[in-house]
Design a protein around this motif. Structure first.
Motif, mmCIF file in Angstrom:
data_model
loop_
_atom_site.group_PDB
_atom_site.id
_atom_site.type_symbol
_atom_site.label_atom_id
_atom_site.label_comp_id
_atom_site.label_asym_id
_atom_site.label_seq_id
_atom_site.Cartn_x
_atom_site.Cartn_y
_atom_site.Cartn_z
ATOM 1 N N TYR A 132 35.784 41.147 -30.157
ATOM 2 C CA TYR A 132 34.430 40.681 -30.429
ATOM 3 C C TYR A 132 34.252 39.190 -30.141
ATOM 4 N N GLY A 133 35.324 38.412 -30.205
ATOM 5 C CA GLY A 133 35.178 36.960 -30.157
ATOM 6 C C GLY A 133 34.570 36.448 -31.447
ATOM 7 N N SER A 134 34.032 35.237 -31.409
ATOM 8 C CA SER A 134 33.389 34.680 -32.596
ATOM 9 C C SER A 134 32.093 35.420 -32.905
ATOM 10 N N SER A 135 31.798 35.512 -34.171
ATOM 11 C CA SER A 135 30.631 36.259 -34.621
ATOM 12 C C SER A 135 29.331 35.700 -34.063
ATOM 13 N N PRO A 145 28.487 42.535 -29.457
ATOM 14 C CA PRO A 145 28.984 42.318 -28.094
ATOM 15 C C PRO A 145 30.478 42.028 -28.071
ATOM 16 N N LEU A 146 31.120 42.462 -27.006
ATOM 17 C CA LEU A 146 32.534 42.169 -26.793
ATOM 18 C C LEU A 146 32.624 40.845 -26.050
ATOM 19 N N ASN A 147 32.877 39.782 -26.790
ATOM 20 C CA ASN A 147 32.878 38.421 -26.237
ATOM 21 C C ASN A 147 34.212 37.725 -26.503
ATOM 22 N N GLY A 148 35.301 38.415 -26.204
ATOM 23 C CA GLY A 148 36.618 37.851 -26.441
ATOM 24 C C GLY A 148 36.789 36.496 -25.775
ATOM 25 N N THR A 149 37.437 35.577 -26.476
ATOM 26 C CA THR A 149 37.567 34.205 -25.986
ATOM 27 C C THR A 149 38.927 33.916 -25.361
ATOM 28 N N THR A 150 39.831 34.893 -25.349
ATOM 29 C CA THR A 150 41.157 34.709 -24.755
ATOM 30 C C THR A 150 41.454 35.876 -23.819
ATOM 31 N N PRO A 151 42.413 35.724 -22.910
ATOM 32 C CA PRO A 151 42.820 36.860 -22.075
ATOM 33 C C PRO A 151 43.320 38.040 -22.897
ATOM 34 N N GLN A 217 37.511 28.063 -40.318
ATOM 35 C CA GLN A 217 37.475 29.339 -39.593
ATOM 36 C C GLN A 217 37.687 30.467 -40.595
ATOM 37 N N THR A 218 36.976 31.563 -40.429
ATOM 38 C CA THR A 218 37.116 32.676 -41.374
ATOM 39 C C THR A 218 37.697 33.903 -40.669
ATOM 40 N N PRO A 276 44.964 19.578 -34.218
ATOM 41 C CA PRO A 276 43.853 20.031 -33.374
ATOM 42 C C PRO A 276 43.780 21.553 -33.291
ATOM 43 N N GLU A 277 42.566 22.073 -33.193
ATOM 44 C CA GLU A 277 42.398 23.522 -33.139
ATOM 45 C C GLU A 277 43.031 24.087 -31.881
ATOM 46 N N ARG A 278 43.424 25.339 -31.941
ATOM 47 C CA ARG A 278 44.080 25.996 -30.819
ATOM 48 C C ARG A 278 43.040 26.565 -29.858
ATOM 49 N N PRO A 279 43.357 26.614 -28.564
ATOM 50 C CA PRO A 279 42.383 27.116 -27.584
ATOM 51 C C PRO A 279 42.032 28.577 -27.840
ATOM 52 N N GLY A 280 40.747 28.880 -27.719
ATOM 53 C CA GLY A 280 40.290 30.255 -27.867
ATOM 54 C C GLY A 280 40.195 30.747 -29.291
ATOM 55 N N ASP A 281 40.403 29.882 -30.278
ATOM 56 C CA ASP A 281 40.372 30.308 -31.674
ATOM 57 C C ASP A 281 38.947 30.682 -32.070
ATOM 58 N N VAL A 282 38.777 31.882 -32.635
ATOM 59 C CA VAL A 282 37.438 32.312 -33.035
ATOM 60 C C VAL A 282 37.026 31.590 -34.308
ATOM 61 N N ARG A 283 35.721 31.372 -34.453
ATOM 62 C CA ARG A 283 35.204 30.602 -35.579
ATOM 63 C C ARG A 283 34.968 31.450 -36.822
ATOM 64 N N ARG A 284 34.412 32.645 -36.613
ATOM 65 C CA ARG A 284 34.034 33.452 -37.771
ATOM 66 C C ARG A 284 34.248 34.926 -37.489
ATOM 67 N N HIS A 285 34.894 35.617 -38.433
ATOM 68 C CA HIS A 285 35.082 37.057 -38.360
ATOM 69 C C HIS A 285 34.789 37.677 -39.719
ATOM 70 N N ILE A 286 33.865 38.606 -39.739
ATOM 71 C CA ILE A 286 33.639 39.438 -40.922
ATOM 72 C C ILE A 286 33.084 40.772 -40.426
ATOM 73 N N ALA A 287 33.650 41.857 -40.914
ATOM 74 C CA ALA A 287 33.334 43.179 -40.383
ATOM 75 C C ALA A 287 32.260 43.887 -41.174
ATOM 76 N N ASN A 288 31.468 44.659 -40.460
ATOM 77 C CA ASN A 288 30.636 45.701 -41.047
ATOM 78 C C ASN A 288 31.462 46.985 -40.983
ATOM 79 N N VAL A 289 31.767 47.576 -42.121
ATOM 80 C CA VAL A 289 32.621 48.772 -42.160
ATOM 81 C C VAL A 289 31.849 50.005 -42.614
ATOM 82 N N PHE A 290 30.518 49.966 -42.472
ATOM 83 C CA PHE A 290 29.702 51.088 -42.927
ATOM 84 C C PHE A 290 30.064 52.387 -42.203
#
Length: 325
Positions: A132-135, A145-151, A217-218, A276-290
């Motif tokens: 998903y990448g960052s939320s 959307p599938l917006n992955g930030t790393t290979p 980052q979450t 320093p933050e690592r490259p490609g690190d996502v900022r926010r992740h929280i799931a909808n598990v409905f």
């Protein structure tokens, strides 16, 4: 549906999540239980508990992206069901992006092709929330959307899309479990270690804990045994076929909270070091598990603080017994 009396294969079964899934599958009383793991991340010792419960457990050390070798193995073992966890982890893509991307997609493609040729019947494929990448919006449902930030993230998204295409085009029987961040005993503590075992190891070694970036980052963490049970429940629910299901707690926790909890629990007196933050690190992740709640009755059994305390206790004992690790 039931896994009782089935012949089951788990790729990546000597790894972190894989070994806990093997533990859970033993209790399902399958006729035949087979692990394939090339030990890139996995360890045979992770399967010690399962082998005590099921001495007939078979372990093959080979690459599950090798179509011919896997076809030969599956036909010899009469495999009905595959739980596909084999993966090259995210940190590897920062050093070798081409190999990581190709190998992760090859691993999934091999399973999809074997299913297409009726070598086995049902595929439960493990994805990653990194796809998903960052939320963009929160909580993140399966339509995010599938917006992955790393290979690595791109490889997991590509693998999911490919398996879904095989479901639609060739009618293979498959479901995709998309776990968010897992934690618990046996998570890799060596190269490419996760933040929790790495922090515990640093503190035990007398080092200061480290946070990369500002720590805000979450992540959405789920105890590993909850994920293992969800994978079994997905198999047992035919309505999940051709679908992707998020599996997570539905709660977000900051990296700063995690590191702080570990430091306090372990009595660490050193201040946290910010780097320093690592490259490609996502900022926010929280799931909808409905969807998982609706389709498989998914519920979190172990809350985060309880699970983190259990995890710390396990690693402290493990590192004390294995000081060279």
């Amino acid at each position: 549906m039931s896994l009782k009396n089935r012949s089951i294969l788990i790729t990546g079964g000597a790894g972190f999540i894989g070994s806990h899934l093997v533990d859970a599958l033993v209790r399902e009383e399958p006729e035949n239980l087979v692990v394939v793991d090339n030990l890139y991340l996995g360890k045979d010792e992770n399967l010690a508990d399962a082998q005590k419960l099921d001495p007939s457990l078979k372990i093959y050390h080979q690459d599950s992206s090798d179509y011919n070798a896997m076809k030969t193995l599956m036909e010899a073992e009469g495999i009905d069901v595959v739980f596909d966890l084999a993966v090259i982890p995210l940190p590897a893509c920062l050093e070798n992006p081409v190999w990581t991307f190709r190998h992760n997609t090859d691993l999934a493609l091999c399973m999809a092709e074997l299913a297409r040729h009726d070598v086995f019947k049902t595929l439960i494929h493990f994805s990653s929330s990194e796809a998903y990448g960052s939320s963009i919006y929160a909580p993140m449902d399966e339509k995010h959307p599938l917006n992955g930030t790393t290979p690595y993230a791109a490889s997991k998204a590509a693998a999911d899309l490919m398996i879904c295409s095989y479901c639609r085009t060739f009618g293979i029987e498959a479901a995709i479990i998309r776990p968010f961040n897992n934690y618990g005993p046996r998570q890799n503590e060596r190269s490419y270690a996760g933040v929790i075992p790495l922090t515990i190891k640093r503190i035990l070694g007398g080092e200061a804990p480290i946070i990369y970036g500002d720590g805000q980052q979450t992540r959405d963490y789920l105890y590993v045994t909850d994920t293992a049970q969800a994978a079994i429940d997905i198999y047992n629910t035919p309505q999940t076929r051709s679908k992707v299901l998020n599996v997570a707690s539905g709660k977000e926790v900051s990296i700063e909270y995690i590191i702080g909890f570990i430091a306090r629990y372990m009595g660490c007196k050193k201040n946290i070091v910010y780097q320093p933050e690592r490259p490609g690190d996502v900022r926010r992740h929280i799931a909808n598990v409905f969807l998982a709640q609706d389709m498989i009755g998914f519920k979190v059994k172990i809350d985060f603080d309880e699970g983190l305390a259990r995890t710390i206790d396990w690693y402290v004992s493990y590192f004390n017994k294995n000081p060279d690790q």
